[in-house]
Design a protein around this motif. Structure first.
Motif, PDB file in Angstrom:
ATOM      1  N   ALA A   1      -6.007  -9.804  -0.432  1.00 30.55           N
ATOM      2  CA  ALA A   1      -5.668  -8.445  -0.835  1.00 30.55           C
ATOM      3  C   ALA A   1      -6.923  -7.605  -1.036  1.00 30.55           C
ATOM      4  N   ALA A   2      -7.950  -8.204  -1.657  1.00 31.24           N
ATOM      5  CA  ALA A   2      -9.205  -7.486  -1.862  1.00 31.24           C
ATOM      6  C   ALA A   2      -9.837  -7.115  -0.529  1.00 31.24           C
ATOM      7  N   ALA A   3      -9.832  -8.061   0.422  1.00 29.63           N
ATOM      8  CA  ALA A   3     -10.391  -7.783   1.745  1.00 29.63           C
ATOM      9  C   ALA A   3      -9.586  -6.708   2.469  1.00 29.63           C
ATOM     10  N   PHE A   4      -8.280  -6.716   2.274  1.00 30.75           N
ATOM     11  CA  PHE A   4      -7.410  -5.713   2.896  1.00 30.75           C
ATOM     12  C   PHE A   4      -7.804  -4.310   2.453  1.00 30.75           C
TER      13      PHE A   4
ATOM     14  N   PHE B   1       7.030 -17.632  -7.250  1.00 29.11           N
ATOM     15  CA  PHE B   1       5.645 -17.256  -6.952  1.00 29.11           C
ATOM     16  C   PHE B   1       5.552 -16.621  -5.565  1.00 29.11           C
ATOM     17  N   LEU B   2       6.191 -17.241  -4.578  1.00 29.38           N
ATOM     18  CA  LEU B   2       6.152 -16.703  -3.219  1.00 29.38           C
ATOM     19  C   LEU B   2       6.843 -15.341  -3.124  1.00 29.38           C
ATOM     20  N   LEU B   3       7.927 -15.162  -3.873  1.00 28.73           N
ATOM     21  CA  LEU B   3       8.593 -13.862  -3.893  1.00 28.73           C
ATOM     22  C   LEU B   3       7.681 -12.808  -4.501  1.00 28.73           C
ATOM     23  N   PHE B   4       7.034 -13.143  -5.597  1.00 27.13           N
ATOM     24  CA  PHE B   4       6.125 -12.214  -6.256  1.00 27.13           C
ATOM     25  C   PHE B   4       4.989 -11.811  -5.323  1.00 27.13           C
ATOM     26  N   VAL B   5       4.398 -12.802  -4.652  1.00 28.89           N
ATOM     27  CA  VAL B   5       3.308 -12.520  -3.713  1.00 28.89           C
ATOM     28  C   VAL B   5       3.805 -11.641  -2.565  1.00 28.89           C
ATOM     29  N   TRP B   6       4.986 -11.957  -2.047  1.00 29.60           N
ATOM     30  CA  TRP B   6       5.507 -11.174  -0.936  1.00 29.60           C
ATOM     31  C   TRP B   6       5.777  -9.722  -1.337  1.00 29.60           C
ATOM     32  N   LEU B   7       6.309  -9.508  -2.520  1.00 29.11           N
ATOM     33  CA  LEU B   7       6.576  -8.141  -2.967  1.00 29.11           C
ATOM     34  C   LEU B   7       5.282  -7.331  -3.042  1.00 29.11           C
ATOM     35  N   LEU B   8       4.216  -7.958  -3.543  1.00 28.13           N
ATOM     36  CA  LEU B   8       2.927  -7.273  -3.579  1.00 28.13           C
ATOM     37  C   LEU B   8       2.412  -6.996  -2.176  1.00 28.13           C
ATOM     38  N   MET B   9       2.505  -7.998  -1.295  1.00 32.00           N
ATOM     39  CA  MET B   9       2.025  -7.832   0.072  1.00 32.00           C
ATOM     40  C   MET B   9       2.838  -6.774   0.820  1.00 32.00           C
ATOM     41  N   PHE B  10       4.130  -6.790   0.635  1.00 32.41           N
ATOM     42  CA  PHE B  10       4.992  -5.821   1.320  1.00 32.41           C
ATOM     43  C   PHE B  10       4.662  -4.406   0.860  1.00 32.41           C
ATOM     44  N   ALA B  11       4.423  -4.244  -0.440  1.00 34.88           N
ATOM     45  CA  ALA B  11       4.040  -2.932  -0.961  1.00 34.88           C
ATOM     46  C   ALA B  11       2.718  -2.476  -0.352  1.00 34.88           C
ATOM     47  N   MET B  12       1.801  -3.412  -0.148  1.00 33.12           N
ATOM     48  CA  MET B  12       0.533  -3.082   0.489  1.00 33.12           C
ATOM     49  C   MET B  12       0.729  -2.665   1.943  1.00 33.12           C
ATOM     50  N   LEU B  13       1.540  -3.416   2.663  1.00 32.27           N
ATOM     51  CA  LEU B  13       1.717  -3.178   4.092  1.00 32.27           C
ATOM     52  C   LEU B  13       2.418  -1.855   4.395  1.00 32.27           C
ATOM     53  N   ILE B  14       3.365  -1.473   3.544  1.00 28.92           N
ATOM     54  CA  ILE B  14       4.090  -0.225   3.805  1.00 28.92           C
ATOM     55  C   ILE B  14       3.417   0.986   3.166  1.00 28.92           C
ATOM     56  N   GLY B  15       2.288   0.747   2.488  1.00 29.85           N
ATOM     57  CA  GLY B  15       1.503   1.864   1.975  1.00 29.85           C
ATOM     58  C   GLY B  15       1.849   2.330   0.578  1.00 29.85           C
TER      59      GLY B  15
ATOM     60  N   MET C   1     -12.736  -0.646  -5.424  1.00 33.47           N
ATOM     61  CA  MET C   1     -12.356  -1.929  -4.845  1.00 33.47           C
ATOM     62  C   MET C   1     -12.426  -3.031  -5.887  1.00 33.47           C
ATOM     63  N   SER C   2     -13.452  -3.003  -6.709  1.00 34.37           N
ATOM     64  CA  SER C   2     -13.573  -4.000  -7.762  1.00 34.37           C
ATOM     65  C   SER C   2     -12.418  -3.898  -8.744  1.00 34.37           C
ATOM     66  N   VAL C   3     -11.949  -2.667  -8.968  1.00 35.77           N
ATOM     67  CA  VAL C   3     -10.811  -2.490  -9.858  1.00 35.77           C
ATOM     68  C   VAL C   3      -9.578  -3.173  -9.281  1.00 35.77           C
ATOM     69  N   MET C   4      -9.408  -3.078  -7.966  1.00 36.19           N
ATOM     70  CA  MET C   4      -8.280  -3.753  -7.330  1.00 36.19           C
ATOM     71  C   MET C   4      -8.389  -5.261  -7.532  1.00 36.19           C
ATOM     72  N   GLY C   5      -9.627  -5.761  -7.386  1.00 39.91           N
ATOM     73  CA  GLY C   5      -9.811  -7.188  -7.605  1.00 39.91           C
ATOM     74  C   GLY C   5      -9.469  -7.584  -9.028  1.00 39.91           C
ATOM     75  N   LEU C   6      -9.891  -6.749  -9.984  1.00 39.61           N
ATOM     76  CA  LEU C   6      -9.574  -7.024 -11.388  1.00 39.61           C
ATOM     77  C   LEU C   6      -8.075  -6.972 -11.640  1.00 39.61           C
ATOM     78  N   PHE C   7      -7.371  -6.105 -10.911  1.00 41.23           N
ATOM     79  CA  PHE C   7      -5.921  -5.993 -11.057  1.00 41.23           C
ATOM     80  C   PHE C   7      -5.247  -7.309 -10.683  1.00 41.23           C
ATOM     81  N   PHE C   8      -5.634  -7.879  -9.542  1.00 42.51           N
ATOM     82  CA  PHE C   8      -5.032  -9.133  -9.112  1.00 42.51           C
ATOM     83  C   PHE C   8      -5.482 -10.294 -10.001  1.00 42.51           C
ATOM     84  N   ILE C   9      -6.748 -10.234 -10.472  1.00 41.73           N
ATOM     85  CA  ILE C   9      -7.222 -11.278 -11.380  1.00 41.73           C
ATOM     86  C   ILE C   9      -6.434 -11.246 -12.685  1.00 41.73           C
TER      87      ILE C   9
ATOM     88  N   LEU D   1      -2.326 -11.811   9.550  1.00 39.83           N
ATOM     89  CA  LEU D   1      -2.958 -12.776   8.651  1.00 39.83           C
ATOM     90  C   LEU D   1      -2.191 -12.902   7.337  1.00 39.83           C
ATOM     91  N   LEU D   2      -1.863 -11.774   6.732  1.00 37.48           N
ATOM     92  CA  LEU D   2      -1.169 -11.800   5.446  1.00 37.48           C
ATOM     93  C   LEU D   2       0.226 -12.410   5.568  1.00 37.48           C
TER      94      LEU D   2
END
Length: 236
Positions: free
Chosen positions: A69-72, A208-222, A1-9, A162-163
Motif C-alpha cells: 500500500a505504501a509503494a502504491f 483479515f482477508l476481507l479487511f485487507v480487500w476492503l482497504l485495497m478496493f478503496a485504494m483501487l477505485i480512488g 507518504m509517511s503518514v500513510m505508512g503510519l496509518f497502516f502501521i 500485484l495487489l
C-alpha cells in the motif's frame, strides 16, 4: 507518504494488540514444572499452537500488504500514473467475499454451540463463496487483458495485478486450510474443542482477508486518493 505508512502501521498495531489480549503471544513454554502464571487465581492455559502460528502469519501478511500500500501511494504521485478502468465484477467480488466471511463467523457460532450439521453447511458455504471470489478475480484480470491493459504497459496496471494477485494467493492458501478443517469435521462426526479452534482460526483469517480487500478496493477505485493528497501536503 509517511503518514500513510503510519496509518497502516496503526491498524496493524491494533490487530497485534487484540491478538496479545487473547494470549497468543504468552511465552508459556518458558514455564517449568508446576510453576505457572496465574491471573485472578486461575492458571492460564497456553494458547493452541495453531493460534500462535496464525498470529505470526498475520503479522507477516499485514506487513506485506502495508508495504504494498505504501509503494502504491508513493508511485501514484508520479505524473505517468494512470489507473486502469475498474472492472464492475469487483463490486460483486467484494460482496461475495463479505458473504464468505459472514458464513465463517456463523460456523464459529455453530461450533461453539456444538451444532455439527450447521458447522458443515456454513463451512461449505464459506468455501464456495470464496471460490466464487477467486473466479471473479480471474474474470476481472481477463477483462483488463482483453482491453489491453497489461501489467507491462503502465505502473498502475502492474500494481492492480500485484495487489489483487497477492490477495488472491493468500485466499487460495486459506482455502487449503479451510478444506482440511472441513475434512476434519466430516471425519470426526461431532464438534470437538480442537475442531472449534480450527474453525475459529479459519474465521479470523477470513476476516483479515476481507479487511485487507476492503482497504485495497478503496485504494483501487480512488476512494482514498483525497486522503493521500492531504498526507502529501502535510509533509510538503
Amino acid at each position: 507518504m509517511s503518514v500513510m505508512g503510519l496509518f497502516f502501521i496503526a491498524i496493524f498495531s491494533f490487530a497485534i494488540l487484540w491478538l496479545a489480549r487473547q494470549g497468543v503471544f504468552a511465552a508459556h513454554w518458558l514455564e517449568e514444572g508446576e510453576v505457572a502464571h496465574h491471573h485472578g487465581g486461575a492458571a492460564t492455559e497456553p494458547p493452541p499452537a495453531g493460534r500462535v502460528a496464525l498470529a505470526i502469519f498475520l503479522a507477516v501478511a499485514g506487513c506485506l500488504f502495508s508495504l504494498l500500500a505504501a509503494a502504491f501511494y508513493m508511485r501514484g504521485d508520479a505524473p505517468d500514473w494512470q489507473m486502469p478502468p475498474i472492472p464492475g465484477v469487483l463490486w460483486f467480488n467484494t460482496a461475495i467475499l463479505a458473504a464468505s466471511s459472514v458464513a465463517l463467523q456463523f460456523a464459529v457460532i455453530a461450533a461453539r454451540r456444538g451444532e455439527f450439521e450447521r458447522v458443515k453447511t456454513t463451512l461449505l458455504i464459506g468455501a464456495a463463496t470464496a471460490g466464487l471470489f477467486i473466479i471473479g478475480q480471474i474474470w476481472a484480470w481477463r477483462e483488463l487483458i482483453e482491453l489491453r491493459f497489461f501489467a507491462s504497459s503502465n505502473a498502475a496496471n502492474a500494481f492492480f495485478f500485484l495487489l489483487t494477485g497477492a490477495h488472491a494467493l493468500h485466499l487460495v492458501g486459506g482455502l487449503v486450510a479451510l478444506a482440511r478443517t472441513t475434512d476434519k469435521v466430516r471425519g470426526a462426526g461431532r464438534v470437538t474443542g480442537a475442531l472449534t479452534t480450527s474453525v475459529e482460526l479459519c474465521a479470523i483469517y477470513w476476516h483479515f482477508l476481507l479487511f485487507v480487500w476492503l482497504l485495497m478496493f478503496a485504494m483501487l477505485i480512488g476512494w482514498t486518493d483525497g486522503f493521500g493528497v492531504i498526507c502529501r501536503r502535510l509533509l510538503s
